[in-house]
Motif scaffolding. Structure first.
Motif, PDB file in Angstrom:
ATOM      1  N   VAL A   1       0.713  -1.268  -0.111  1.00 58.60           N
ATOM      2  CA  VAL A   1      -0.028  -0.026  -0.043  1.00 58.60           C
ATOM      3  C   VAL A   1       0.888   1.185   0.066  1.00 58.60           C
ATOM      4  N   ILE A   2       1.847   1.186   0.721  1.00 59.21           N
ATOM      5  CA  ILE A   2       2.787   2.521   0.918  1.00 59.21           C
ATOM      6  C   ILE A   2       3.543   2.751  -0.356  1.00 59.21           C
ATOM      7  N   LEU A   3       3.986   1.256  -1.049  1.00 54.99           N
ATOM      8  CA  LEU A   3       4.612   1.503  -2.384  1.00 54.99           C
ATOM      9  C   LEU A   3       3.636   2.159  -3.301  1.00 54.99           C
ATOM     10  N   GLY A   4       2.440   1.843  -3.259  1.00 57.62           N
ATOM     11  CA  GLY A   4       1.461   2.417  -4.254  1.00 57.62           C
ATOM     12  C   GLY A   4       1.305   3.807  -4.191  1.00 57.62           C
ATOM     13  N   ILE A   5       1.357   4.532  -2.671  1.00 57.16           N
ATOM     14  CA  ILE A   5       1.131   5.874  -2.359  1.00 57.16           C
ATOM     15  C   ILE A   5       2.345   6.561  -3.108  1.00 57.16           C
ATOM     16  N   ALA A   6       3.638   5.922  -2.673  1.00 57.95           N
ATOM     17  CA  ALA A   6       4.758   6.694  -3.455  1.00 57.95           C
ATOM     18  C   ALA A   6       4.755   6.591  -4.786  1.00 57.95           C
ATOM     19  N   VAL A   7       4.373   5.708  -5.520  1.00 56.05           N
ATOM     20  CA  VAL A   7       4.225   5.764  -6.987  1.00 56.05           C
ATOM     21  C   VAL A   7       3.124   6.566  -7.517  1.00 56.05           C
ATOM     22  N   ALA A   8       1.999   6.714  -6.848  1.00 55.49           N
ATOM     23  CA  ALA A   8       0.948   7.426  -7.146  1.00 55.49           C
ATOM     24  C   ALA A   8       1.206   9.141  -7.133  1.00 55.49           C
ATOM     25  N   GLN A   9       2.236   9.431  -6.002  1.00 61.37           N
ATOM     26  CA  GLN A   9       2.577  10.741  -5.633  1.00 61.37           C
ATOM     27  C   GLN A   9       3.872  11.168  -6.377  1.00 61.37           C
ATOM     28  N   GLY A  10       4.356  10.119  -7.254  1.00 65.28           N
ATOM     29  CA  GLY A  10       5.505  10.317  -8.103  1.00 65.28           C
ATOM     30  C   GLY A  10       6.855  10.320  -7.274  1.00 65.28           C
TER      31      GLY A  10
END
Length: 314
Positions: free
Chosen positions: A293-302
């Motif tokens: 989930v945290i990885l997805g947040i990091a990817v989504a936020q660039g």
């Protein structure tokens, strides 16, 4: 002279930066421990009573902060109308959903689901904010993040029990958070209002709603103990009051993007406190899913792209 002035300015900024860092750490601890406080509160109160105590004590704390700082509340009826909607979406509905859910799941698992808030915000933004077009990173981050949610949910264990409804309630709560943030961005943020009075009004209106509903939904017997009282005061005065002031200071000093990284720490604190204080068990898929989930947040936020582009070239 220029070097001397720069050195003096840097020396003066160091205590300020240390203060902001301390507030960042305390913010992660307070918000991460909120789920522990809810669990303790539920030992003597119903979910509705926990939320009632949380919002009332939070509203009192913020009102005192406003009074001490001589902050003026907004006067526009339109602003109060928008903040009423925000109070429902950011306080009443999600607090009730999380409190109800923690009757069936651990505080640590609830804190992990709370970390999906940025993903829900991105998803709602794509639908509600036409100016924010979907990017590859945003879509990829959503996909990765919700894969993490599925890992946490553990569908291979079966989804027919009460725990599945509790986990769905947590996702409903973070969907409320995401909708509230987008609503704030669209209808409140452009007005340039002071953040602390805005928080005072939205939490106060949420408390007013709960007080009006209390005679109908919060009259079940209570078992008050010092631990329950302290937990509710910590939830309200600290988690909904003082912590908001800290968050405002951090955003002003570090920017919204860096300040939002507190989201990465709260599930770590929540899970650790659940294990250490409440002797909760953690299955392998919960921390693994949280990392995804945290990885997805990091990817989504660039964030990953920015780090690669800023890394030194060989």
């Amino acid at each position: 002279m220029t070097d001397t002035a720069g050195a003096v300015a840097e020396a003066r900024s160091r205590p300020r930066q240390r203060t902001i860092l301390a507030q960042f750490v305390l913010l992660a601890l307070i918000w991460g421990s909120s789920f522990l406080f809810v669990a303790v509160g539920l030992t003597g109160l119903s979910p509705v009573q926990v939320v009632l105590g949380r919002l009332v004590s939070g509203a009192i704390a913020l009102a005192l902060i406003c009074a001490i700082g001589r902050r003026r509340l907004p006067r526009s009826p339109a602003v109060w109308g928008h903040l009423f909607v925000v109070g429902l979406l950011l306080c009443v509905f999600p607090f009730l959903l999380f409190a109800w859910a923690q009757q069936g799941i651990s505080s640590g698992l609830a804190s992990i689901y709370n970390a999906t808030t940025p993903l829900m915000t991105v998803l709602v933004s794509l639908v509600a904010l036409r100016a924010e077009r979907p990017t590859r990173a945003g879509i990829l981050g959503l996909i990765v993040g919700f894969c993490g949610v599925l890992i946490v949910l553990g569908p291979w264990n079966g989804l027919g029990g009460g725990d599945a409804w509790a986990q769905a309630a947590c996702l409903g709560a973070t969907a409320c958070y995401g909708t509230a943030f987008v609503y704030l961005r669209r209808f409140v943020a452009p007005r340039g209002l002071d953040a602390i009075p805005v928080a005072t009004v939205q939490v106060g209106l949420g408390a007013a709603v709960m007080l009006l509903l209390a005679p109908f939904i919060a009259m079940t017997p209570v078992r008050v103990s010092p631990a329950v009282v302290l937990a509710i005061l910590a939830l309200g005065a600290l988690g909904t009051g003082v912590a908001y002031v800290w968050n405002t200071n951090i955003v002003a000093a570090w920017g919204a993007t860096n300040a939002s990284t507190v989201t990465y720490l709260t599930p770590v604190v929540g899970v650790a406190l659940g294990v250490l204080v409440l002797s909760e068990t953690v299955t392998w898929n919960e921390p693994v899913g949280a990392v995804v989930v945290i990885l997805g947040i990091a990817v989504a936020q660039g964030r990953l792209r920015r780090r690669r582009s800023s890394s030194p070239q060989a």
